[in-house]
Write an enzyme that holds these catalytic residues in place. Structure first.
Site, PDB file in Angstrom:
ATOM      1  N   SER A   1       0.847  -1.193   0.000  1.00 41.03           N
ATOM      2  CA  SER A   1       0.000   0.000   0.000  1.00 41.03           C
ATOM      3  C   SER A   1       0.886   1.247   0.000  1.00 41.03           C
ATOM      4  O   SER A   1       2.049   1.164  -0.409  1.00 41.03           O
ATOM      5  CB  SER A   1      -0.941  -0.033   1.219  1.00 41.03           C
ATOM      6  OG  SER A   1      -1.947   0.937   1.087  1.00 41.03           O
ATOM      7  N   ASN A   2       0.359   2.370   0.443  1.00 39.20           N
ATOM      8  CA  ASN A   2       1.142   3.602   0.489  1.00 39.20           C
ATOM      9  C   ASN A   2       0.680   4.461   1.667  1.00 39.20           C
ATOM     10  O   ASN A   2      -0.217   4.069   2.408  1.00 39.20           O
ATOM     11  CB  ASN A   2       1.032   4.356  -0.846  1.00 39.20           C
ATOM     12  CG  ASN A   2      -0.406   4.676  -1.174  1.00 39.20           C
ATOM     13  OD1 ASN A   2      -1.062   5.423  -0.462  1.00 39.20           O
ATOM     14  ND2 ASN A   2      -0.919   4.079  -2.245  1.00 39.20           N
ATOM     15  N   ARG A   3       1.291   5.638   1.815  1.00 39.62           N
ATOM     16  CA  ARG A   3       1.070   6.444   3.023  1.00 39.62           C
ATOM     17  C   ARG A   3      -0.168   7.334   2.971  1.00 39.62           C
ATOM     18  O   ARG A   3      -0.371   8.162   3.855  1.00 39.62           O
ATOM     19  CB  ARG A   3       2.304   7.307   3.275  1.00 39.62           C
ATOM     20  CG  ARG A   3       3.486   6.497   3.776  1.00 39.62           C
ATOM     21  CD  ARG A   3       4.724   7.373   3.891  1.00 39.62           C
ATOM     22  NE  ARG A   3       4.456   8.601   4.616  1.00 39.62           N
ATOM     23  CZ  ARG A   3       5.175   9.701   4.508  1.00 39.62           C
ATOM     24  NH1 ARG A   3       6.190   9.746   3.676  1.00 39.62           N
ATOM     25  NH2 ARG A   3       4.864  10.769   5.216  1.00 39.62           N
TER      26      ARG A   3
ATOM     27  N   ALA B   1      -4.867   7.561  -3.730  1.00 37.35           N
ATOM     28  CA  ALA B   1      -3.520   7.130  -4.111  1.00 37.35           C
ATOM     29  C   ALA B   1      -3.607   5.637  -4.410  1.00 37.35           C
ATOM     30  O   ALA B   1      -3.377   4.791  -3.534  1.00 37.35           O
ATOM     31  CB  ALA B   1      -2.538   7.409  -2.978  1.00 37.35           C
TER      32      ALA B   1
END
Ligand code: C5P
Length: 224
Positions: free
Chosen positions: A21-23, A88
């Site tokens: 995943s991402n932030r 995102a």
């Protein structure tokens, strides 16, 4: 207007307990949904997993993966006048998802990744008179990358976001963005709260030129 907003990250499973995943915290997309509803717009918010409560009076759709987000955006697109892709979306996912938890082993482990579907690119042909707004999160050559996305994804506006700074972009409550229009217009905004950034993006969307453009996109039911 009827506005479809995506927010947060997507999660791409590696095995039953791990994911890529991402932030993204979802704060920018949720701020957009909150401000849009306050201004009388009809809002559908499609969100990846975040720690935020959906704003009141928003139709909320929870998704996890890029595939699920694509399916949800496809489902609700015909009912909207504008799409704001603040999510995102993870760019890659493991090519194979292990059905069992992968055993820990010492040494290196290679993961074979494949690209996720690009939601904006896939929906480009279905845009019609709708207004499409995307985000460009970059850590270098911000405006070059943002202009490329504007063209490649067929956007009307791209919100360029330097995510290498600690006071802007992922996780924090403030953002510093530049708005780039398909027509060539550029607006550099100073550091401000994500709620204020949301207000500026909606100001742009509500301008008479855009309202005229979007009217009829969803059966002519435009009107804030
Ligand atoms: O290509 P990149 O991820 O940098 O583009 C960012 C913009 O494209 C954002 O608006 C994001 O929501 C959207 N996007 C998408 N599908 C993807 C990746 C990003 O629609 N797979």
């Amino acid at each position: 207007m009827r506005i479809l907003i995506t927010a947060g990250p997507t999660r791409e499973a590696i095995d039953p307990v791990r994911f890529l995943s991402n932030r993204s915290s979802g704060k920018m997309g949720y701020a957009l949904a909150r401000v849009a509803v306050r201004r009388g717009h009809v809002v559908t918010l499609i969100s990846g997993p975040v720690a935020l409560r959906p704003p009141p009076k928003v139709s909320f759709v929870a998704v996890t993966t890029a595939d699920e987000m694509l399916a949800a955006v496809k489902r609700y697109l015909s009912q909207c006048d504008a799409l704001i892709m603040a999510a995102a979306v993870a760019d890659w996912r493991p090519r194979r998802v292990s059905a069992q938890k992968i055993k820990k082993a010492t040494g290196y482990r290679l993961l074979c990744l494949e690209p996720t579907p690009d939601i904006l690119k896939q929906l480009r042909s279905k845009k019609g008179r709708r207004v499409f707004i995307g985000f460009a999160a970059e850590t270098e050559r911000l405006l070059t990358g943002a202009r490329r996305k504007l063209a490649e994804k067929g956007l009307d506006l791209v919100v360029a976001n330097d995510v290498s700074r600690r006071d802007a972009g992922f996780e924090v409550d403030t953002n510093r963005v530049t708005l780039l229009e398909a027509g060539g217009g550029v607006r550099v905004l100073p550091l401000m709260t994500k709620m204020k950034v949301a207000a500026r993006i909606l100001d742009w969307l509500e301008a008479p030129a855009r309202r005229g453009c979007a009217s009829g996109a969803a059966g002519g039911r435009v009107g804030a």
